[in-house]
Design a protein around this motif. Structure first.
Motif, PDB file in Angstrom:
ATOM      1  N   MET A 157       0.828  -1.204   0.000  1.00 50.45           N
ATOM      2  CA  MET A 157       0.000   0.000   0.000  1.00 50.45           C
ATOM      3  C   MET A 157       0.862   1.255   0.000  1.00 50.45           C
ATOM      4  SD  MET A 157      -3.379  -0.816   2.312  1.00 50.45           S
ATOM      5  CE  MET A 157      -2.526  -1.573   3.693  1.00 50.45           C
ATOM      6  N   ALA A 158       1.962   1.218   0.747  1.00 45.28           N
ATOM      7  CA  ALA A 158       2.880   2.361   0.727  1.00 45.28           C
ATOM      8  C   ALA A 158       3.525   2.503  -0.648  1.00 45.28           C
ATOM      9  CB  ALA A 158       3.946   2.181   1.804  1.00 45.28           C
ATOM     10  N   SER A 159       3.853   1.369  -1.269  1.00 44.54           N
ATOM     11  CA  SER A 159       4.497   1.428  -2.587  1.00 44.54           C
ATOM     12  C   SER A 159       3.547   1.951  -3.656  1.00 44.54           C
ATOM     13  CB  SER A 159       5.015   0.035  -2.972  1.00 44.54           C
ATOM     14  OG  SER A 159       3.957  -0.849  -3.311  1.00 44.54           O
ATOM     15  N   TYR A 160       2.239   1.700  -3.522  1.00 41.10           N
ATOM     16  CA  TYR A 160       1.273   2.239  -4.490  1.00 41.10           C
ATOM     17  C   TYR A 160       1.345   3.769  -4.515  1.00 41.10           C
ATOM     18  CZ  TYR A 160      -0.889  -2.427  -4.062  1.00 41.10           C
ATOM     19  OH  TYR A 160      -1.126  -3.781  -4.034  1.00 41.10           O
ATOM     20  N   VAL A 161       1.389   4.367  -3.314  1.00 43.40           N
ATOM     21  CA  VAL A 161       1.431   5.831  -3.224  1.00 43.40           C
ATOM     22  C   VAL A 161       2.784   6.354  -3.710  1.00 43.40           C
ATOM     23  CG1 VAL A 161       1.196   7.815  -1.685  1.00 43.40           C
ATOM     24  CG2 VAL A 161      -0.177   5.761  -1.283  1.00 43.40           C
ATOM     25  N   LEU A 162       3.864   5.689  -3.300  1.00 37.73           N
ATOM     26  CA  LEU A 162       5.196   6.144  -3.690  1.00 37.73           C
ATOM     27  C   LEU A 162       5.418   6.038  -5.197  1.00 37.73           C
ATOM     28  CD1 LEU A 162       7.380   4.625  -0.812  1.00 37.73           C
ATOM     29  CD2 LEU A 162       6.856   7.040  -1.202  1.00 37.73           C
ATOM     30  N   LEU A 163       4.841   5.012  -5.817  1.00 40.89           N
ATOM     31  CA  LEU A 163       4.999   4.865  -7.257  1.00 40.89           C
ATOM     32  C   LEU A 163       4.412   6.055  -8.003  1.00 40.89           C
ATOM     33  CD1 LEU A 163       5.893   3.142  -9.675  1.00 40.89           C
ATOM     34  CD2 LEU A 163       3.664   1.998  -9.578  1.00 40.89           C
ATOM     35  N   LEU A 164       3.313   6.608  -7.483  1.00 39.75           N
ATOM     36  CA  LEU A 164       2.662   7.750  -8.119  1.00 39.75           C
ATOM     37  C   LEU A 164       3.258   9.086  -7.668  1.00 39.75           C
ATOM     38  CD1 LEU A 164      -1.074   6.617  -7.869  1.00 39.75           C
ATOM     39  CD2 LEU A 164       0.470   6.416  -9.816  1.00 39.75           C
ATOM     40  N   ARG A 169       1.108  11.048 -16.241  1.00 43.86           N
ATOM     41  CA  ARG A 169       0.275  10.032 -16.880  1.00 43.86           C
ATOM     42  C   ARG A 169       0.942   8.654 -16.935  1.00 43.86           C
ATOM     43  NH1 ARG A 169      -2.604  10.532 -22.866  1.00 43.86           N
ATOM     44  NH2 ARG A 169      -3.685   8.502 -22.787  1.00 43.86           N
ATOM     45  N   PRO A 170       2.241   8.553 -17.316  1.00 43.95           N
ATOM     46  CA  PRO A 170       2.868   7.225 -17.357  1.00 43.95           C
ATOM     47  C   PRO A 170       2.867   6.537 -15.997  1.00 43.95           C
ATOM     48  CG  PRO A 170       4.193   8.820 -18.558  1.00 43.95           C
ATOM     49  CD  PRO A 170       3.150   9.586 -17.832  1.00 43.95           C
ATOM     50  N   ARG A 171       3.098   7.308 -14.923  1.00 42.42           N
ATOM     51  CA  ARG A 171       3.092   6.717 -13.590  1.00 42.42           C
ATOM     52  C   ARG A 171       1.703   6.220 -13.223  1.00 42.42           C
ATOM     53  NH1 ARG A 171       6.877  11.424 -11.044  1.00 42.42           N
ATOM     54  NH2 ARG A 171       8.846  10.630 -11.852  1.00 42.42           N
ATOM     55  N   PHE A 172       0.696   6.973 -13.603  1.00 42.79           N
ATOM     56  CA  PHE A 172      -0.667   6.545 -13.285  1.00 42.79           C
ATOM     57  C   PHE A 172      -1.036   5.278 -14.059  1.00 42.79           C
ATOM     58  CE2 PHE A 172      -5.264   6.555 -13.998  1.00 42.79           C
ATOM     59  CZ  PHE A 172      -5.720   6.612 -12.691  1.00 42.79           C
ATOM     60  N   GLN A 173      -0.699   5.238 -15.344  1.00 44.96           N
ATOM     61  CA  GLN A 173      -1.043   4.069 -16.164  1.00 44.96           C
ATOM     62  C   GLN A 173      -0.364   2.809 -15.645  1.00 44.96           C
ATOM     63  OE1 GLN A 173       0.144   5.466 -20.082  1.00 44.96           O
ATOM     64  NE2 GLN A 173      -1.974   5.909 -20.658  1.00 44.96           N
ATOM     65  N   LEU A 174       0.939   2.877 -15.450  1.00 40.64           N
ATOM     66  CA  LEU A 174       1.648   1.693 -14.966  1.00 40.64           C
ATOM     67  C   LEU A 174       1.367   1.440 -13.493  1.00 40.64           C
ATOM     68  CD1 LEU A 174       4.976   2.148 -16.913  1.00 40.64           C
ATOM     69  CD2 LEU A 174       3.347   0.286 -17.152  1.00 40.64           C
ATOM     70  N   GLY A 175       0.981   2.489 -12.766  1.00 36.33           N
ATOM     71  CA  GLY A 175       0.574   2.300 -11.380  1.00 36.33           C
ATOM     72  C   GLY A 175      -0.669   1.439 -11.274  1.00 36.33           C
ATOM     73  N   VAL A 176      -1.616   1.638 -12.205  1.00 35.63           N
ATOM     74  CA  VAL A 176      -2.823   0.807 -12.234  1.00 35.63           C
ATOM     75  C   VAL A 176      -2.452  -0.656 -12.502  1.00 35.63           C
ATOM     76  CG1 VAL A 176      -4.963   0.349 -13.485  1.00 35.63           C
ATOM     77  CG2 VAL A 176      -4.339   2.700 -12.903  1.00 35.63           C
ATOM     78  N   HIS A 177      -1.545  -0.876 -13.447  1.00 35.93           N
ATOM     79  CA  HIS A 177      -1.093  -2.243 -13.732  1.00 35.93           C
ATOM     80  C   HIS A 177      -0.425  -2.855 -12.514  1.00 35.93           C
ATOM     81  CE1 HIS A 177      -0.772  -1.022 -18.262  1.00 35.93           C
ATOM     82  NE2 HIS A 177      -2.017  -1.156 -17.849  1.00 35.93           N
ATOM     83  N   TYR A 178       0.423  -2.073 -11.857  1.00 35.71           N
ATOM     84  CA  TYR A 178       1.156  -2.551 -10.683  1.00 35.71           C
ATOM     85  C   TYR A 178       0.195  -2.926  -9.558  1.00 35.71           C
ATOM     86  CZ  TYR A 178       4.401  -2.274  -6.687  1.00 35.71           C
ATOM     87  OH  TYR A 178       5.123  -2.531  -5.551  1.00 35.71           O
ATOM     88  N   VAL A 179      -0.785  -2.070  -9.314  1.00 37.15           N
ATOM     89  CA  VAL A 179      -1.768  -2.352  -8.264  1.00 37.15           C
ATOM     90  C   VAL A 179      -2.580  -3.596  -8.608  1.00 37.15           C
ATOM     91  CG1 VAL A 179      -3.852  -1.503  -7.125  1.00 37.15           C
ATOM     92  CG2 VAL A 179      -1.921   0.046  -7.506  1.00 37.15           C
ATOM     93  N   THR A 180      -3.012  -3.720  -9.851  1.00 35.66           N
ATOM     94  CA  THR A 180      -3.817  -4.869 -10.271  1.00 35.66           C
ATOM     95  C   THR A 180      -3.059  -6.189 -10.092  1.00 35.66           C
ATOM     96  OG1 THR A 180      -4.942  -3.482 -11.910  1.00 35.66           O
ATOM     97  CG2 THR A 180      -5.121  -5.874 -12.173  1.00 35.66           C
ATOM     98  N   ILE A 181      -1.810  -6.195 -10.522  1.00 29.83           N
ATOM     99  CA  ILE A 181      -0.990  -7.403 -10.389  1.00 29.83           C
ATOM    100  C   ILE A 181      -0.829  -7.792  -8.924  1.00 29.83           C
ATOM    101  CG2 ILE A 181       1.362  -8.319 -10.679  1.00 29.83           C
ATOM    102  CD1 ILE A 181       1.509  -6.644 -13.270  1.00 29.83           C
ATOM    103  N   ASN A 182      -0.564  -6.810  -8.083  1.00 31.09           N
ATOM    104  CA  ASN A 182      -0.338  -7.117  -6.672  1.00 31.09           C
ATOM    105  C   ASN A 182      -1.623  -7.472  -5.940  1.00 31.09           C
ATOM    106  OD1 ASN A 182       2.602  -6.708  -5.740  1.00 31.09           O
ATOM    107  ND2 ASN A 182       2.268  -5.012  -7.144  1.00 31.09           N
ATOM    108  N   LEU A 183      -2.764  -6.924  -6.372  1.00 35.74           N
ATOM    109  CA  LEU A 183      -4.037  -7.347  -5.777  1.00 35.74           C
ATOM    110  C   LEU A 183      -4.334  -8.803  -6.119  1.00 35.74           C
ATOM    111  CD1 LEU A 183      -6.343  -4.236  -6.321  1.00 35.74           C
ATOM    112  CD2 LEU A 183      -5.349  -5.060  -4.176  1.00 35.74           C
TER     113      LEU A 183
END
Length: 603
Positions: A157-164, A169-183
């Protein structure tokens, strides 16, 4: 002073989790305005000061834990004074101590660099940084599988915020992928835990390792399936193939300090594979499956990473692929399942983490001095700090490629020496040497583009390119180069003290493979020397509490073995229960199997 020292010894290692946790709470209470006004906010120096002092305290604790663990002592902290497997325990041994020290060895210089400028580009950077440290510390210290999941979620959860952090826009797009994979990984983690608990009846690592060989055939297969599902989850965290394609692009869009601290997060997956799949599931069936899979995965991941690095077009993605290749090398070492290989892998793990963190920080230096070219691998005008940057890159390249006399070379030599005990020696040696050669070629290509083929800057003041070049910074961002030098200096010291460090790693590998020692330190035993456990689980058993009434309990004599003396003498143990304990202890009945709790009498 003596009381303080006793307090510190009593509550080790919970302090390593509480320090970043309370730091995060304080930083949240301090408040945080919008990122655009952070530079002018009077509280920003306080945030930086609190954050950095807390990180230094964490580093001091990690050093003290390392000193304690170096004696071979396994320190167990019982939360709420309930012993395992009835309560949650934290375990400080050689492996967890050195992983904590590695975490703070990366975190302190990265935070020091980020506090100069990067922390003003987004809200709650310092709070999230310490929540990440809390999750990392808990993951390395916990002795319980479910709490491993809990701490994984905290750090994620901390890494989700730090990634953004820093937005874009690129951080948000890949952030969604990162969150989805980890969920998805978290969901698989819970399913695996359910399968293990349903078949074993416990989630304490020592207890699970002790009980798995005693299960009947169906329960045994279910537990092994749960363990293999956890292996998939840890593989996603470690970014091994075929579940690690996300890493190069995701880390490439993260801000410079975030990408640097994220290098320790992949090692959490490696740690979990070693701790859980390598030692808890120490079973012939599980080990055979894991050995066959892990070696192939390691070889493929290592080759894929370096081939990806050869064809990539951005420096940050290049570093990501090199990290992926190093993960493959670590998996190869683990797959050999012998003490020498694990010790070599642990030595290489430290090297790969520190050099990757230094390389990501170097990407920030390059980006700042190349203007519109940023970190794209295209020929550009020479940088203003060309000599300093080129020398730094050359040092990083030598270390990363595994050339002598640096730590990467020693780590790979240790791994190659350990292949003498494996049946696939030829394959392992060939892949490691080929990957090393391809790494040299890939690093040489990058060096040629960034420095050798760089064009002279525009010298005509009438040209627009001249003004653009003159506007570029004369030196690296504040603290950027110094943070890199700190990490590289640490790696230099790592080589100088290679002999005692490798001896520590060998003792660490021996300790984590000594399951009897681990179980003896964590689990309590009855008067016949047998571990006290709840296997198999009996749903009709309800232990009496202060408010449970007077019910005959055939297991009262075990109570002093699973709770502390202060708790035993406290108000929550009724007088009726105390009499039962005394009577059963005096009678000393012989119970056929004290690992199975007897059901309580029904009213």
């Amino acid at each position: 002073m003596f009381d303080f020292y006793n307090f510190w010894l009593t509550h080790t290692p919970i302090l390593s989790i509480l320090v970043p946790a309370f730091t995060s709470f304080i930083l949240l209470i301090l408040g945080n305005p919008g990122s655009g006004s952070l530079k002018q906010d009077w509280r920003q120096p306080w945030r930086r000061g609190i954050s950095f002092v807390s990180a230094l305290i964490g580093l001091g604790l990690a050093i003290s834990y390392f000193s304690i663990a170096s004696t071979g002592q396994i320190t167990v902290y019982q939360l709420s004074e309930w012993s395992a497997p009835f309560g949650i325990v934290l375990v400080l041994d050689r492996l967890s101590a050195f992983m904590l020290l590695l975490t703070y060895a990366v975190a302190v210089p990265v935070m020091w660099y980020a506090s100069e400028n990067w922390d003003t580009r987004g809200r709650y950077f310092h709070a999230m940084f310490h929540f990440l440290l809390m999750g990392l510390s808990g993951a390395f210290l916990t002795g319980d599988l479910f709490n491993l999941f809990v701490f994984f979620e905290i750090l994620l959860m901390a890494s989700y915020v730090l990634l953004l952090h820093g937005q874009g826009r690129p951080r948000f797009q890949l952030g969604v992928h990162y969150v989805t994979i980890n969920l998805l990984a978290s969901a698989l983690f819970l399913i695996g835990l359910g399968m293990i608990y349903g078949s074993v009846g416990s989630l304490n690592m020592a207890d699970v390792g002790r009980l798995i060989p005693t299960l009947d055939n169906d329960q045994h297969k279910l537990a092994i399936a749960g363990g293999l599902l956890l292996f998939v989850v840890f593989g996603i965290k470690a970014a091994m193939l075929p579940v690690g394609f996300w890493l190069p692009k995701t880390y490439a869009v993260a801000s410079t300090p975030v990408a640097a601290i994220f290098t320790i997060m992949t090692k959490v997956g490696i740690y979990a594979i070693l701790r859980v799949n390598g030692t808890v599931f120490d079973d012939a069936m599980a080990q055979d499956i894991l050995k066959n899979c892990l070696l192939v995965i390691g070889l493929v991941t290592s080759i894929y990473g370096v081939i990806g690095a050869l064809g990539v077009d951005r420096l940050r993605r290049f570093v990501g692929f090199m990290v992926l290749s190093s993960i493959g090398t670590l998996l190869i070492a683990i797959s050999m399942f012998n003490t020498a290989a694990w010790a070599a892998g642990l030595y290489y793990l430290v090297h790969s983490t520190l050099i990757a963190a230094a390389f990501y920080l170097f990407c920030g230096w390059i980006t700042s001095q190349r203007g519109a070219f940023k970190d794209h691998l295209k020929v550009s005008p020479k940088m203003k700090q060309e000599k300093a940057a080129a020398f730094t890159y050359f040092t990083i390249a030598l270390m990363l490629a595994g050339l002598p006399p640096f730590s990467g070379f020693l780590g790979k030599v240790f791994i190659l020496q350990a292949t003498a005990e494996t049946a696939y020696q030829g394959w392992i040696i060939a892949v490691i040497l080929i990957v090393s050669l391809l790494s040299i070629i890939a690093l040489t290509r990058v060096g040629f583009i960034l420095f050798w083929r760089a064009t002279p800057p525009e010298e005509n003041p009438n040209e627009e390119a001249y003004a653009v070049y003159q506007a570029l910074p004369e030196v690296a961002p504040k603290r950027n180069d110094k943070a890199i030098y700190i990490l590289l200096g640490t790696l230099m010291a790592y080589v100088v003290f290679a002999a005692p460090i490798q001896n520590y790693m060998a003792l660490t590998a021996q300790q984590i493979q000594n399951h009897a020692l681990y179980q003896q330190a964590i689990l309590k035993t009855d008067n016949q020397g047998r571990a006290i456990s709840v296997q198999p689980y009996d749903p009709s058993y309800l232990p009496e509490t202060k408010y449970g009434g007077e019910v005959e309990d055939h297991n009262a004599l075990l109570i002093p073995d699973v709770i502390s003396k202060p708790t035993l003498q406290g108000e929550h143990i009724s007088e009726y229960k105390q009499r039962q304990i005394a009577e059963q202890t005096l009678e000393a009945p012989t119970i056929p199997n004290t690992t199975q709790l007897k059901p309580m009498e029904e009213h």
